[in-house]
Scaffold this active site. Structure first.
Site, PDB file in Angstrom:
ATOM      1  CG  ASP A  70       0.922  10.369   0.386  1.00 55.30           C
ATOM      2  OD1 ASP A  70       1.930  10.257  -0.189  1.00 55.30           O
ATOM      3  OD2 ASP A  70      -0.266   9.963   0.188  1.00 55.30           O
ATOM      4  CD  GLU A 134       1.173   6.656  -5.080  1.00 57.65           C
ATOM      5  OE1 GLU A 134       0.922   5.823  -6.130  1.00 57.65           O
ATOM      6  OE2 GLU A 134       1.194   6.064  -3.810  1.00 57.65           O
TER       7      GLU A 134
HETATM    8 ZN   LIG Z   1       3.873   4.216  -3.035  1.00 55.48          ZN
END
Ligand SMILES: [Zn+2]
Length: 374
Positions: A70, A134
């Site tokens: 992501d 994340e």
């Molecule tokens: Zn990162």
């Protein structure tokens, strides 16, 4: 090899994957890794795509690479010189969201494993632990992957996290730990009333002020070596009605603590509670990130040696920056070193990376895999 890493990075950047969307990146990675003998275990949870890709090794031991597919949102697209999801390469610079954070590092690790497999070089068991959450909440991301590995008994012996750790050139800095984070909401209770009739009221600010003064001057002791000192900041104080003649019935404070591993959550909680002992107060603690530190030893030495062999640089073992998913692995007892590209444009408009960095990083990763021993 740099061409292979660059091609993979471009293809990842072209898959729009604004957190927690994976944009098809992990399916693409599966298609690339399958011919090398990797098997994918999906650990999707709460709308997040998580994958464990495992290739059983010819040598003992398990070395993992942890990363994320992501990316953060682009910001105003018209301010980008190149389309953030085009992966344009101009004059040796790769442009796009995720170029540094951290699709390039994922690409370099895949290129490194591919190179070694292509040469029939015996290697240990390799895992890629990839999440699409994340940059967001990180609630259903790497944590779920680790829970699965703990249940299956497949935790690795060590892990490289591909976060962009370097400042000037690839290899100048690795992160071997990070400070932890505790956030606190303190609500001091009193009784609202008329300022001319204090006997019928109880001033919450008068309770909060001495407690907050104590909190601001806590001695957190000697910091753990290599870490900045624990920082305790009162970031918000709010009390009163706005009227001068009303004694406030409550006062609310927000406190943000970045602690080094010489302190811990239980100790911090006790210390804060002691400062508020004399008050009628409600304390809400959020331990959002645990501090971690990988000790000096064979794994960090291997990473430093590989960097030296490839670049000639003596790497700095740093503990700066915010939080990363390395904390979840470290909490599970896995030695962690964060090593990726430079980080000069992460999360910025116009994120970019020099293609030459990918060649260097791929060579370092290759050396680490080749020389890993348990
Ligand atoms: Zn990162």
């Amino acid at each position: 090899m740099s061409e292979i890493a660059t091609n993979i990075a471009v293809k990842l950047i072209r898959r729009e994957s604004v957190t927690p969307d994976d944009g098809g990146c992990q399916n693409y990675i599966e298609r690339m890794l399958a011919p090398l003998g990797f098997v994918r275990t999906s650990v999707d949870a709460g709308g997040v795509t998580n994958s464990i890709y495992t290739r059983m090794g010819e040598l003992p031991g398990t070395l993992a690479f942890a990363g994320h597919t992501d990316v953060v949102p682009t910001g105003p697209v018209e301010k980008w010189q190149f389309d953030p999801f085009s992966g344009e390469i101009v004059d040796g610079i790769l442009h796009g969201r995720g170029a540094q954070d951290m699709k390039s590092a994922v690409a370099c690790w895949i290129a490194a494993v591919g190179k070694l497999c292509g040469e029939y070089t015996p290697i240990p068991t390799i895992q890629l632990l990839i999440t699409s959450d994340e940059e967001g909440e990180s609630v259903d991301g790497t944590i779920r992957i680790i829970e699965r590995m703990q249940a299956d008994g497949t935790l690795p012996d060590a892990c490289i996290v591909g976060e962009p750790s370097c400042s000037e050139m690839v290899g100048d800095t690795i992160r071997r730990g990070r400070r932890g984070v505790v956030q606190i909401k303190a609500t001091f209770h009193g009784k609202q009333g008329h300022s001319a009739y204090p006997q019928d009221a109880d001033n919450a600010i008068h309770h909060a002020a001495p407690a907050l003064a104590k909190i601001a001057t806590i001695d957190w002791g000697t910091p753990a070596a290599g870490f900045p000192a624990t920082s305790c900041q009162i970031t918000n104080v709010n009390g009163g009605t706005g009227a001068t003649n009303v004694i406030p019935g409550f006062c609310e404070a927000l406190i943000d603590i970045r602690y080094n591993p010489a302190n811990n959550f239980d100790g911090i909680k006790c210390t804060i509670e002691a400062c508020c002992e004399a008050c009628d107060v409600t304390l809400e603690f959020d331990h959002s990130a645990i501090a971690f530190s990988t000790a000096d030893g064979p794994f960090l030495d291997l990473v430093s040696d590989s960097i030296r062999r490839v670049t000639g640089i003596e790497t700095l073992r740093d503990t700066g920056g915010g939080t990363s998913d390395g904390r979840f692995l470290a909490a599970a007892g896995v030695p962690v070193a964060e090593l990726g590209t430079t980080n000069s444009t992460i999360h910025q408009v116009g994120e970019q990376v020099a293609v030459s960095e990918l060649a260097t990083l791929t060579a370092i990763y290759t050396d680490i895999i080749e020389n890993f021993e348990v």
